[in-house]
Write an enzyme that holds these catalytic residues in place. Sequence first.
Site: not given
Ligand code: NAP
Length: 238
Positions: A131, A143
């Site tokens: 991130s 985080y």
């Molecule tokens: N959204 C943003 O603004 C943003 C910005 C920078 C970086 N990121 C990074 O991008 C990545 C994906 O995030 P996203 O935005 O796509 O969020 P998201 O839609 O909430 O997806 C998160 C994913 O991680 C899985 N996950 C969460 N807790 C878990 C656990 N304990 N064990 C196994 N799987 C788990 C979830 O699975 P379930 O739903 O099935 O639990 C889901 O598939 C993350 O690493 C996040 O830090 C996101």
Amino acid sequence: MVKVADRLALVTGASSGIGRAVALRLAGDGARLVLTGRDPDRLQEVAERTGGKAVVADLAEGVDALLGSLPGTPALVVHNAGAGAAGPLEDMTSAQVDALIDLNLRAPVQLTRALLPGLRAERGHLVFVASIAAVGVAGEAVYSATKAGLRGFADAVRVEAPEVGVTTVLPGIVDTPFHGPERRSFPRAVPADKVAEEIVKGLRRDAAEVVVPRWLAIGAKLHGAAPALFAKASRRWG
Ligand SMILES: NC(=O)c1ccc[n+]([C@@H]2O[C@H](COP(=O)([O-])OP(=O)(O)OC[C@H]3O[C@@H](n4cnc5c(N)ncnc54)[C@H](OP(=O)(O)O)[C@@H]3O)[C@@H](O)[C@H]2O)c1
């Protein structure tokens, strides 16, 4: 160009957001997929759309169950599963801190350690979804630490395992369920599929680091060159 077609690709956090979008794109490019997440229904939907194998696993509890369910040696691994926590550091419980480190940092490190011999043999590729918070964001200290740790780990593996490509991804705000209702309004949210497109492009061309949106790279560069100035600017403008 890194080959995607016919290779076994593991995508963590494939049940939602960025991971789901990456899985759909990799399947479109002919990869065979292993998809993991916690929610069986959402994971199954992605498995059906991609022809992938779904493995339900909570990665905060360890990676052995996932490792034991892999149908083969992945050549491509997208470490994407992650969660956030916003608010003052002092308000976090000790258990919340541990859970965040376990999911965002311990799990990808342990998975990489276990999968590295196979990745070397396959001349494979690792993607770490970190991130832009890796530069240090107020109200997201733990985080930020997990994502900075992930970025440092990726940088070290890139040097240590030259047979394996390593791409680190630094997204800004992405339009996914990640934030819940209190999403910041700046920087403007990028669609998950746009991030997925940049991730797959970065993987294919073996990019070391991908920043989405691209202009945020200025912040990352300023942070690297002048951390004190960066902290001042960040305090002032957020
Ligand atoms: N959204 C943003 O603004 C943003 C910005 C920078 C970086 N990121 C990074 O991008 C990545 C994906 O995030 P996203 O935005 O796509 O969020 P998201 O839609 O909430 O997806 C998160 C994913 O991680 C899985 N996950 C969460 N807790 C878990 C656990 N304990 N064990 C196994 N799987 C788990 C979830 O699975 P379930 O739903 O099935 O639990 C889901 O598939 C993350 O690493 C996040 O830090 C996101």
